[in-house]
Design an enzyme around this catalytic site. Structure first.
Site, mmCIF file in Angstrom:
data_model
loop_
_atom_site.group_PDB
_atom_site.id
_atom_site.type_symbol
_atom_site.label_atom_id
_atom_site.label_comp_id
_atom_site.label_asym_id
_atom_site.label_seq_id
_atom_site.Cartn_x
_atom_site.Cartn_y
_atom_site.Cartn_z
ATOM 1 N N PRO A 129 0.791 -1.227 0.000
ATOM 2 C CA PRO A 129 0.000 0.000 0.000
ATOM 3 C C PRO A 129 0.828 1.283 0.000
ATOM 4 O O PRO A 129 1.834 1.380 0.706
ATOM 5 C CB PRO A 129 -0.802 -0.097 1.306
ATOM 6 C CG PRO A 129 -0.901 -1.550 1.583
ATOM 7 C CD PRO A 129 0.354 -2.165 1.036
ATOM 8 N N ASN A 130 0.370 2.217 -0.799
ATOM 9 C CA ASN A 130 0.888 3.583 -0.892
ATOM 10 C C ASN A 130 2.229 3.698 -1.623
ATOM 11 O O ASN A 130 2.703 4.805 -1.864
ATOM 12 C CB ASN A 130 0.993 4.242 0.500
ATOM 13 C CG ASN A 130 -0.356 4.337 1.172
ATOM 14 O OD1 ASN A 130 -1.294 4.886 0.589
ATOM 15 N ND2 ASN A 130 -0.487 3.792 2.372
ATOM 16 N N ASN A 182 8.483 -5.106 -0.489
ATOM 17 C CA ASN A 182 8.278 -3.987 0.427
ATOM 18 C C ASN A 182 6.784 -3.986 0.734
ATOM 19 O O ASN A 182 5.986 -3.500 -0.078
ATOM 20 C CB ASN A 182 8.705 -2.661 -0.200
ATOM 21 C CG ASN A 182 8.544 -1.518 0.797
ATOM 22 O OD1 ASN A 182 7.907 -1.678 1.850
ATOM 23 N ND2 ASN A 182 9.101 -0.357 0.474
ATOM 24 N N ARG A 221 12.113 4.950 13.314
ATOM 25 C CA ARG A 221 10.872 5.710 13.194
ATOM 26 C C ARG A 221 9.931 5.417 14.362
ATOM 27 O O ARG A 221 10.365 4.975 15.418
ATOM 28 C CB ARG A 221 10.245 5.423 11.825
ATOM 29 C CG ARG A 221 11.198 5.813 10.669
ATOM 30 C CD ARG A 221 10.563 5.625 9.319
ATOM 31 N NE ARG A 221 9.387 6.467 9.174
ATOM 32 C CZ ARG A 221 8.461 6.311 8.219
ATOM 33 N NH1 ARG A 221 8.621 5.339 7.324
ATOM 34 N NH2 ARG A 221 7.416 7.100 8.154
ATOM 35 N N ALA A 223 2.850 -0.597 4.923
ATOM 36 C CA ALA A 223 2.285 -0.689 6.277
ATOM 37 C C ALA A 223 1.852 -2.112 6.642
ATOM 38 O O ALA A 223 1.749 -2.439 7.832
ATOM 39 C CB ALA A 223 1.107 0.268 6.395
ATOM 40 N N ASP A 280 1.190 -15.315 6.499
ATOM 41 C CA ASP A 280 0.754 -16.690 6.268
ATOM 42 C C ASP A 280 0.881 -17.063 4.794
ATOM 43 O O ASP A 280 1.278 -18.186 4.461
ATOM 44 C CB ASP A 280 -0.690 -16.885 6.741
ATOM 45 C CG ASP A 280 -0.804 -16.942 8.259
ATOM 46 O OD1 ASP A 280 0.238 -17.066 8.934
ATOM 47 O OD2 ASP A 280 -1.938 -16.868 8.771
ATOM 48 N N HIS A 323 12.726 -1.992 2.904
ATOM 49 C CA HIS A 323 12.054 -0.733 3.244
ATOM 50 C C HIS A 323 12.945 0.414 2.818
ATOM 51 O O HIS A 323 14.161 0.370 3.045
ATOM 52 C CB HIS A 323 11.795 -0.645 4.749
ATOM 53 C CG HIS A 323 10.964 -1.770 5.256
ATOM 54 N ND1 HIS A 323 9.602 -1.812 5.075
ATOM 55 C CD2 HIS A 323 11.301 -2.927 5.873
ATOM 56 C CE1 HIS A 323 9.136 -2.943 5.577
ATOM 57 N NE2 HIS A 323 10.147 -3.647 6.066
ATOM 58 N N GLU A 362 12.972 -8.817 2.470
ATOM 59 C CA GLU A 362 12.099 -7.702 2.873
ATOM 60 C C GLU A 362 12.890 -6.410 2.733
ATOM 61 O O GLU A 362 14.024 -6.331 3.207
ATOM 62 C CB GLU A 362 11.673 -7.921 4.333
ATOM 63 C CG GLU A 362 10.830 -6.805 4.915
ATOM 64 C CD GLU A 362 10.510 -7.031 6.396
ATOM 65 O OE1 GLU A 362 10.678 -8.175 6.903
ATOM 66 O OE2 GLU A 362 10.105 -6.063 7.053
ATOM 67 N N ARG A 369 4.867 11.005 -2.337
ATOM 68 C CA ARG A 369 4.554 10.686 -0.952
ATOM 69 C C ARG A 369 5.750 10.994 -0.054
ATOM 70 O O ARG A 369 6.812 10.375 -0.187
ATOM 71 C CB ARG A 369 4.244 9.191 -0.891
ATOM 72 C CG ARG A 369 4.011 8.664 0.476
ATOM 73 C CD ARG A 369 3.973 7.143 0.472
ATOM 74 N NE ARG A 369 3.699 6.677 1.812
ATOM 75 C CZ ARG A 369 3.959 5.466 2.251
ATOM 76 N NH1 ARG A 369 4.487 4.576 1.446
ATOM 77 N NH2 ARG A 369 3.693 5.143 3.494
ATOM 78 N N TYR A 377 10.802 9.114 1.733
ATOM 79 C CA TYR A 377 10.811 8.011 0.759
ATOM 80 C C TYR A 377 11.531 8.346 -0.552
ATOM 81 O O TYR A 377 11.640 7.490 -1.424
ATOM 82 C CB TYR A 377 9.367 7.579 0.477
ATOM 83 C CG TYR A 377 8.665 7.042 1.710
ATOM 84 C CD1 TYR A 377 9.124 5.893 2.345
ATOM 85 C CD2 TYR A 377 7.547 7.691 2.253
ATOM 86 C CE1 TYR A 377 8.497 5.402 3.479
ATOM 87 C CE2 TYR A 377 6.903 7.207 3.388
ATOM 88 C CZ TYR A 377 7.395 6.056 3.993
ATOM 89 O OH TYR A 377 6.775 5.574 5.127
ATOM 90 N N ARG A 412 6.338 1.024 13.926
ATOM 91 C CA ARG A 412 7.020 0.519 12.724
ATOM 92 C C ARG A 412 8.190 -0.403 13.078
ATOM 93 O O ARG A 412 8.844 -0.954 12.192
ATOM 94 C CB ARG A 412 7.540 1.682 11.867
ATOM 95 C CG ARG A 412 6.447 2.533 11.276
ATOM 96 C CD ARG A 412 7.024 3.583 10.328
ATOM 97 N NE ARG A 412 6.136 4.722 10.238
ATOM 98 C CZ ARG A 412 5.104 4.812 9.395
ATOM 99 N NH1 ARG A 412 4.838 3.843 8.552
ATOM 100 N NH2 ARG A 412 4.338 5.892 9.391
HETATM 101 C C1 DQA Z 1 7.947 1.430 4.330
HETATM 102 C C2 DQA Z 1 7.892 1.640 5.839
HETATM 103 C C3 DQA Z 1 6.505 1.366 6.376
HETATM 104 O O1 DQA Z 1 6.480 1.591 7.783
HETATM 105 C C4 DQA Z 1 5.500 2.291 5.721
HETATM 106 O O2 DQA Z 1 4.199 2.008 6.185
HETATM 107 C C5 DQA Z 1 5.586 2.254 4.251
HETATM 108 C C6 DQA Z 1 6.886 2.223 3.609
HETATM 109 C C7 DQA Z 1 9.305 1.837 3.733
HETATM 110 O O3 DQA Z 1 9.567 1.483 2.586
HETATM 111 O O4 DQA Z 1 10.097 2.527 4.383
HETATM 112 O O5 DQA Z 1 4.556 2.314 3.560
HETATM 113 O O6 DQA Z 1 7.765 0.043 4.055
#
Ligand code: DQA
Length: 151
Positions: free
Chosen positions: A14-15, A79, A112, A82, A92, A105, A103, A22, A27, A116
């Site tokens: 998401p996002n 990634n 942060r 959230a 799962d 980020h 993983e 953003r 980011y 998180r």
């Molecule tokens: C994120 C970190 C997460 O806490 C956040 O909700 C994101 C982006 C990152 O890439 O730093 O959406 O995954």
């Protein structure tokens, strides 16, 4: 000798479709398309073909993982946004997969807000890359190449 090209799925939650717009101080200013274009190019000499998937919906992420379960996927770079901090369903689903999972980020989640600091994926992934901005995706591709070519 013909090289066996390995398929790696890059997943963003998401996002992350809003990268570039953003919170750029956190980011960065690159869009997800720009990041993905660079990554696709970087993967070629490493013998990998990347697939890209982004969704704002937890269920769509789970469905995509179910689709991958039926395919020959050599690795996953994810990634989860959230969903990292909240999604037992995503965890799962990833547990279905036997390939290595990295993983990533953009921000350092441990620097942060406290909410998180917990990743529900941390103990099921090969490793985390966190805090190196868009370069973290490149690092993940390089790490994946080492992992899957080590056998
Ligand atoms: C994120 C970190 C997460 O806490 C956040 O909700 C994101 C982006 C990152 O890439 O730093 O959406 O995954």
């Amino acid at each position: 000798m013909t090289q066996n090209i390995k398929k790696i799925q890059v997943m963003n939650g998401p996002n992350l479709n809003m990268l570039g717009k953003r919170e750029p101080a956190i980011y960065g200013s690159l869009t997800l398309d720009q990041i993905n274009t660079d990554l696709a190019r970087q993967a070629v000499p490493l013998g990998m073909a990347l697939g890209f998937f982004q969704s704002n919906h937890e269920g769509a992420m789970v469905d995509k993982i179910h689709d991958m379960f039926e395919e020959e996927i050599a690795g996953i770079i994810i990634n989860p946004g959230a969903l990292t901090h909240t999604s037992v369903a995503l965890r799962d689903a990833l547990l279905l997969m036997s390939c290595p999972i990295i993983e990533i980020h953009l921000s350092n989640i441990y620097k942060r807000e406290a909410f998180r600091h917990t990743s529900l994926l941390a103990d099921i992934v090969a490793g985390q890359i966190t805090g190196f901005g868009h370069y973290g995706y490149t690092m993940a591709v390089m790490a994946m190449a080492v992992m899957i070519n080590d056998d």
